[in-house]
Design an enzyme around this catalytic site. Structure first.
Site, PDB file in Angstrom:
ATOM      1  N   SER A  66       0.823  -1.209   0.000  1.00 42.50           N
ATOM      2  CA  SER A  66       0.000   0.000   0.000  1.00 42.50           C
ATOM      3  C   SER A  66       0.859   1.261   0.000  1.00 42.50           C
ATOM      4  CB  SER A  66      -0.905   0.015   1.228  1.00 42.50           C
ATOM      5  OG  SER A  66      -1.642  -1.181   1.322  1.00 42.50           O
TER       6      SER A  66
HETATM    7  N1  SAH Z   1      -0.456  -5.250   3.950  1.00 45.71           N
HETATM    8  C1  SAH Z   1       0.338  -5.543   2.772  1.00 45.71           C
HETATM    9  C2  SAH Z   1      -0.385  -5.225   1.479  1.00 45.71           C
HETATM   10  C3  SAH Z   1      -1.440  -6.208   1.246  1.00 45.71           C
HETATM   11  S1  SAH Z   1      -2.089  -6.374  -0.386  1.00 45.71           S
HETATM   12  C4  SAH Z   1       1.679  -4.834   2.815  1.00 45.71           C
HETATM   13  O1  SAH Z   1       1.934  -4.080   3.748  1.00 45.71           O
HETATM   14  O2  SAH Z   1       2.484  -5.064   1.917  1.00 45.71           O
HETATM   15  C5  SAH Z   1      -3.365  -7.505   0.059  1.00 45.71           C
HETATM   16  C6  SAH Z   1      -2.895  -8.892   0.382  1.00 45.71           C
HETATM   17  O3  SAH Z   1      -4.022  -9.618   0.873  1.00 45.71           O
HETATM   18  C7  SAH Z   1      -2.382  -9.684  -0.811  1.00 45.71           C
HETATM   19  O4  SAH Z   1      -1.078 -10.126  -0.548  1.00 45.71           O
HETATM   20  C8  SAH Z   1      -3.366 -10.842  -0.937  1.00 45.71           C
HETATM   21  O5  SAH Z   1      -2.758 -12.038  -1.369  1.00 45.71           O
HETATM   22  C9  SAH Z   1      -3.883 -10.964   0.483  1.00 45.71           C
HETATM   23  N2  SAH Z   1      -5.187 -11.602   0.669  1.00 45.71           N
HETATM   24  C10 SAH Z   1      -6.314 -11.494  -0.077  1.00 45.71           C
HETATM   25  N3  SAH Z   1      -7.305 -12.216   0.475  1.00 45.71           N
HETATM   26  C11 SAH Z   1      -6.789 -12.812   1.600  1.00 45.71           C
HETATM   27  C12 SAH Z   1      -7.314 -13.691   2.590  1.00 45.71           C
HETATM   28  N4  SAH Z   1      -8.576 -14.115   2.574  1.00 45.71           N
HETATM   29  N5  SAH Z   1      -6.499 -14.079   3.586  1.00 45.71           N
HETATM   30  C13 SAH Z   1      -5.210 -13.665   3.646  1.00 45.71           C
HETATM   31  N6  SAH Z   1      -4.666 -12.839   2.740  1.00 45.71           N
HETATM   32  C14 SAH Z   1      -5.441 -12.420   1.715  1.00 45.71           C
END
Ligand code: SAH
Length: 215
Positions: A66
């Site tokens: 993000s």
């Molecule tokens: N917080 C992260 C950015 C996350 S992007 C950072 O600081 O870099 C969103 C992430 O959520 C992705 O990696 C995606 O694979 C994950 N995601 C999506 N659905 C999910 C779920 N049900 N459980 C765990 N992770 C999930």
């Protein structure tokens, strides 16, 4: 300003001034955490010179780290003081988890995509974040064994509503911060008061979709 990675710390301090403080993030613990965590260590090597830009960046598998301001805003909305147990859904690069770990006592973070989880876990170990507990799995169902959580951050957008499983794992008085929506998403904060949940919408955001059983 030159954008080679000659001095990541100088770039980071400038990022915090221009993108975080200038836009109204005031919690000193959040500002300090954003000054401390080396964001360039969490982005792919070929994108390191963009690590302190005002934007999200691709981290592989169609996912993104993000924008720094959104990380700071979500952390501020969690209202952490230092003793909290926090759940993050969507580890991604591990950057948001590290920012949370600078403030809270314990950060439990769940990622659905195995290579991302492995890379994030390795980065967090390399940087000595011993209070982050990463796990592979479906975070839309929370992490029942470790509940309740004082704060829950969801870093992927639930299409229609915040999963009930997550609300159930929030401690009394706890805050859940999550983007909700499809094309147009709203960053929402839900505060638990006993059996009641008070929701407040903060701002428009754009996240990748939350996947998993609760969706
Ligand atoms: N917080 C992260 C950015 C996350 S992007 C950072 O600081 O870099 C969103 C992430 O959520 C992705 O990696 C995606 O694979 C994950 N995601 C999506 N659905 C999910 C779920 N049900 N459980 C765990 N992770 C999930």
């Amino acid at each position: 300003m030159t954008m080679d990675m000659g001095d990541p710390r100088a770039e980071r301090l400038e990022m915090v001034q221009r993108q975080i403080v200038a836009r109204g993030i005031t919690d000193p613990l959040v500002v300090s955490a954003m000054r401390t965590v080396p964001r360039h260590e969490f982005v792919p090597e070929e994108l390191r010179d963009l690590a302190y830009d005002d934007r999200p960046l691709p981290i592989g598998r169609g996912q993104t780290i993000s924008q720094p301001y959104i990380v700071a805003l979500m952390t501020e909305l969690a209202e952490l003081k230092g003793e909290e147990s926090v759940l993050e859904v969507g580890t991604g690069s591990g950057y948001q988890a590290a920012v949370l770990a600078e403030i809270a006592a314990r950060v439990y973070t769940i990622e659905l995509v195995e290579p991302l989880l492995r890379a994030a876990a390795a980065t967090l170990v390399r940087l000595h974040y011993r209070n982050v507990f990463p796990r592979l799995g479906d975070g839309s169902l929370g992490w029942k064994e470790m509940a309740p959580f004082d704060a829950i951050l969801v870093t992927a957008a639930a299409a229609r509503r915040i999963p009930k499983e997550l609300l159930d794992q929030l401690a009394d008085g706890g805050r859940l911060v999550a983007p909700v929506g499809g094309e147009v998403q709203t960053l929402s904060v839900v505060r638990r008061r006993g059996k009641a949940f008070e929701r407040r919408d903060v701002t428009a955001v754009r996240f990748v979709p939350l996947l998993g059983a609760a969706e």
